[in-house]
Each structure stands twice: as C-alpha cells, then as structure tokens.
Design a protein around this motif. Structure first.
Motif, short mmCIF file in Angstrom:
data_model
loop_
_atom_site.label_atom_id
_atom_site.label_comp_id
_atom_site.label_asym_id
_atom_site.label_seq_id
_atom_site.Cartn_x
_atom_site.Cartn_y
_atom_site.Cartn_z
N LEU A 90 0.84 -1.20 0.00
CA LEU A 90 0.00 0.00 0.00
C LEU A 90 0.88 1.26 0.00
CD1 LEU A 90 -3.04 0.50 0.30
CD2 LEU A 90 -2.72 0.46 2.77
N ILE A 94 1.08 3.95 -3.19
CA ILE A 94 0.70 5.36 -3.04
C ILE A 94 1.92 6.27 -3.24
CG2 ILE A 94 -0.16 7.08 -1.36
CD1 ILE A 94 -2.20 4.90 -0.53
N VAL A 104 -6.23 12.19 -3.52
CA VAL A 104 -6.42 10.73 -3.50
C VAL A 104 -7.76 10.44 -2.83
CG1 VAL A 104 -5.51 8.53 -2.64
CG2 VAL A 104 -3.93 10.33 -3.38
N VAL A 106 -10.31 8.43 -0.86
CA VAL A 106 -10.26 7.31 0.11
C VAL A 106 -11.67 7.08 0.65
CG1 VAL A 106 -7.85 7.69 0.81
CG2 VAL A 106 -9.67 8.85 2.04
N TYR A 114 -4.97 4.59 5.16
CA TYR A 114 -5.01 5.25 3.85
C TYR A 114 -4.70 6.75 3.92
CZ TYR A 114 -7.62 0.98 2.45
OH TYR A 114 -8.02 -0.30 2.24
N VAL A 155 -8.57 4.94 -3.89
CA VAL A 155 -8.37 3.71 -3.11
C VAL A 155 -9.73 3.07 -2.89
CG1 VAL A 155 -7.53 2.74 -0.93
CG2 VAL A 155 -6.37 4.72 -1.93
N CYS A 156 -9.84 1.78 -3.21
CA CYS A 156 -11.09 1.09 -2.87
C CYS A 156 -10.74 -0.20 -2.13
CB CYS A 156 -11.94 0.82 -4.10
SG CYS A 156 -11.30 -0.41 -5.23
N VAL A 187 -6.12 2.00 -6.60
CA VAL A 187 -5.40 1.08 -5.72
C VAL A 187 -6.47 0.25 -5.02
CG1 VAL A 187 -3.93 0.86 -3.69
CG2 VAL A 187 -3.41 2.60 -5.42
N SER A 188 -6.52 -1.03 -5.35
CA SER A 188 -7.58 -1.90 -4.84
C SER A 188 -7.02 -2.79 -3.72
CB SER A 188 -8.12 -2.76 -6.00
OG SER A 188 -9.11 -3.63 -5.54
N ASP A 189 -7.49 -2.53 -2.51
CA ASP A 189 -7.02 -3.29 -1.35
C ASP A 189 -7.88 -4.55 -1.24
OD1 ASP A 189 -6.40 -4.31 1.16
OD2 ASP A 189 -6.30 -2.33 2.13
N THR A 212 -5.32 -0.45 -12.66
CA THR A 212 -5.53 -0.83 -11.26
C THR A 212 -4.28 -1.49 -10.70
OG1 THR A 212 -7.91 -1.18 -11.56
CG2 THR A 212 -6.89 -2.32 -9.71
#
Ligand SMILES: Cc1ncc(COP(=O)(O)O)c(C=O)c1O
Length: 378
Positions: A90, A94, A104, A106, A114, A155-156, A187-189, A212
């Motif tokens: 992560l 970023i 960004v 969030v 995040y 960020v998702c 940025v897919s967590d 992604t």
C-alpha cells in the motif's frame, strides 16, 4: 526534531485502545485472525529453515512465488512485487503514484492507514462517502462528487475494513465507468478478498479497469499476520518504479516467508481457506444473533471479520468505546475510520464463539451503564 511531514501522525485508535486495555480484556478490537496458520505452510517454513540457505531473494520476490501470484490475476510475473505485508504494498503503491498536492480518494469509512500514507506522500486525502444511512454501500453520486481533475488515485477496498461490506460487480462497473478516460489509477485493497460469506469470491475492479494496482497478501486469509507476506500487482509502469523503492526500503520480503508462501497454492491450503471462511461465517452469524439479543443493530458483513454496530443512542463512538474498555472489552470507535462511522463501534470476531458471547455481554453492560435502555428515546 522530527520531520514536519510526520506532524500529527499518531498511533492508530486501534492500537491505542489495545495498548490501554486492562488485564483480562476481551479483544474485539484488532483485526488479527486467531486461527492457526495452515500446517502445510508451517511445514514448508520449517523445511526452508532447516534445509536451505536463506539469503536475500531478488528484490521483487522469488520467481516461483511471483508466478503463482500472477496466475491468480491472469497476468505475468513481471507485474508482481512481493512485499513485507500488504501494508508495505500500500505504501509503495501510493508513494509511487502520488505527487505533491495530488488528490487521492479514500473511502469514508475506510482503513485508518489510507489517509496517513497519502499525507506522508505529500498528497491530499479526499473522502468519498459510503453512507451509514445506506449500510455503508457504494454511492455513485457521492463518488462522482469527490472526483475532480486533481484526482490522481482512488483507493477502494472490498470486503471492507471496517464494515465487512462487499462492492458488488455492479458497484465496481459504475466506479470503472466514472473513472474511464480520467487517467486515474485505482489502488484496490483486496487483503480480505478470500474471506467472504456469500457463494462466490467478490469481484475485483482489476477485471474491469486496467489502470488498477492490486494490494493483497496472506496475512488474513492464511492467518499469517506476523509472517509479513504481501504483494502488489499492477501495470509495469507502476511496478518498475515501485520495485526500486521497495529495494531501498526493505530489500526483499523474508526469504523464509516467501518459501512457505509457495504452499499457499496447494490443495491443503485451499481446503484451509474454505474452513476459515466457514469458521468466520459461523462467528458472523453468532455476532448478529447476539447483537439482536442485546437489542443492538449491526450491519451484516459480507466478508472480512468485522461488524459495525450502531451505538447512536448512547453517544459518540469514542465515549462508547471508552465505556466498553472499562468493562474490559476492546472495540474500536467507528469515528477512527471516518465521519460516516461516527455512531458505530467496529467489532472484530477473531475470537471463538464463547469469548464473543462474553464480549457482547460486556458491550451491552457498558451501554446499559452509559444510559439504560429504558431511557432511550423511542
Ligand atoms: C484493509 C487493510 N489493508 C491492509 C492491511 C495490512 O495487512 P498486512 O500488512 O498484514 O498484509 C490491513 C491490516 O489490518 C487491513 O485491514
């Protein structure tokens, strides 16, 4: 003496509550599975320690491990960097993507790291609401409103920490359509993607939106938090830069953990994942039953091991979490995750059902002391 960049960066509320807990407290706070790491992984680690030389691996990770990870995403090993937990992934993602002043997006509520990482990278975190009034579901209008020409990254997370809610394929399609042509990177967590309670593994936005970067790892689904094994998978433009940073920061993820991680793609490990899902689903059902029994409203989680419990009638989430701590149960005030969760407590169910039952009894006792239920406004 310390850098201005770090001003205001404090230990997370999760850690603060954990560190202050009196002896004998029940832990419904930390997101750390209590189940054993699958035997097949532990055996592989023992073999690596006893039989092999464990020097540095290539910065990006063992080729065989990168290959297995890439296989899961239908991509090539060059797209993968093995990291010291998904938290490092992560940070790399970023830091690699964000320039001074970039916005960004969030999630609100969302994982506490995040906004902190975005600020450390010089960016500006901009929340997009997942409204409490909609049980923390995706809201396209709020998402569109948060998006501006200065947005660089979104960020998702699905399943979500702190809500356990899943972004449906339709939600992800709407998100991808809103981002089409913007040049924004997602940025897919996906650290909780293997811990789901429905019939199918939740969808990933990576299947719908090529720009992604996926961040994931084995900490949660294989009960390997302390092994520090995660990864980042994304377009070559990002990974080629991120791997250089990774090399300077950690050199490589632990060689032993990487070798053991190879066993996470065996049939035994897949069986262990299924068993963990069954265990967490049973605990989720138990928590929902207990909440109802104590007259509390919980938002049913669809994955991960967290549930949001509505404590609005009893005051701020911080006051309620403090009262719970006095009753020796660790929880996390929802406000730590963003304004949308201010009237909720996050409870994790990383304890057996007996402990969960006692923990919920203590939460109910704390609420009764704050304001007896008879006195609640109707
Ligand atoms: C949403 C989310 N992302 C990332 C992480 C980091 O996990 P790890 O570094 O152990 O992979 C966590 C840990 O709690 C988390 O909840």
């Amino acid at each position: 003496m310390t850098a201005r960049r770090l001003a205001g960066v404090e230990k997370s509320a999760i850690r603060q509550f954990f560190d202050r807990a009196p002896a004998g407290s029940i832990n419904l706070g930390l997101g750390e599975p209590d189940l054993p790491t699958p035997d097949v992984v532990r055996q592989a680690a023992v073999r690596a320690i006893l039989e092999e030389r464990n020097g540095y691996t290539p910065h990006a990770g063992l080729p065989a491990l990168r290959e297995r990870i890439a296989g899961d995403y239908g991509t090539t090993p060059e797209s993968v960097i093995v990291t010291a937990g998904s938290q490092e992934a992560l940070y790399l993602a970023i830091t690699t993507l964000v320039d001074e002043g970039d916005e960004v997006l969030v999630p609100n509520p969302g994982f506490v790291a995040y906004p902190v990482i975005v600020r450390m990278a010089g960016g500006r975190p901009v929340p997009y609401g997942l409204p409490a009034a909609q049980d923390f579901g995706f809201d396209l209008d709020l998402f569109r409103r948060a998006l501006t020409p200065r947005t660089k990254v979104v960020v998702c997370i699905s399943p979500s920490n702190p809500t356990g809610r899943v972004l449906s394929e339709n939600d992800l399609k709407m998100m991808a359509a809103a981002l089409a042509g913007t040049g924004v990177t997602v940025v897919s967590d996906e650290i909780y993607r293997d811990l789901y309670f429905g019939d199918a593994r939740p969808a990933s936005i990576a299947q719908l939106y090529p720009e992604t970067v996926v961040v994931s790892g084995l900490s949660k689904s294989m009960s390997m938090t302390g092994w520090r094994l995660g990864w980042l998978c994304g377009p070559a433009e990002v990974t080629n830069s991120a791997v250089v940073l990774h090399g300077y920061v950690t050199t490589c993820a632990s060689a032993i953990s990487q070798k053991a991680a190879l066993a996470a793609w065996t049939s035994e490990a897949h069986a262990a994942r299924r068993e963990m899902r069954r265990t967490f689903r049973a605990r989720r059902d138990c928590l929902l039953r207990l909440a109802a029994m104590h007259g509390l409203r919980a938002v049913p989680p669809e994955g991960a091991f967290y549930a949001m419990v509505d404590v609005a009638p009893w005051g701020s989430s911080l006051a309620v979490a403090e009262a719970a701590l006095e009753q020796r149960v660790i929880t996390v005030p929802g406000g730590a995750f963003g304004s949308e969760a201010e009237r909720f407590l996050r409870l994790s169910f990383c304890v057996d059902e007996e402990t969960l039952t006692e923990g919920m009894r203590r939460v109910a006792r704390a609420l009764a002391q704050l304001k007896p239920l008879e006195e609640q406004p109707v």
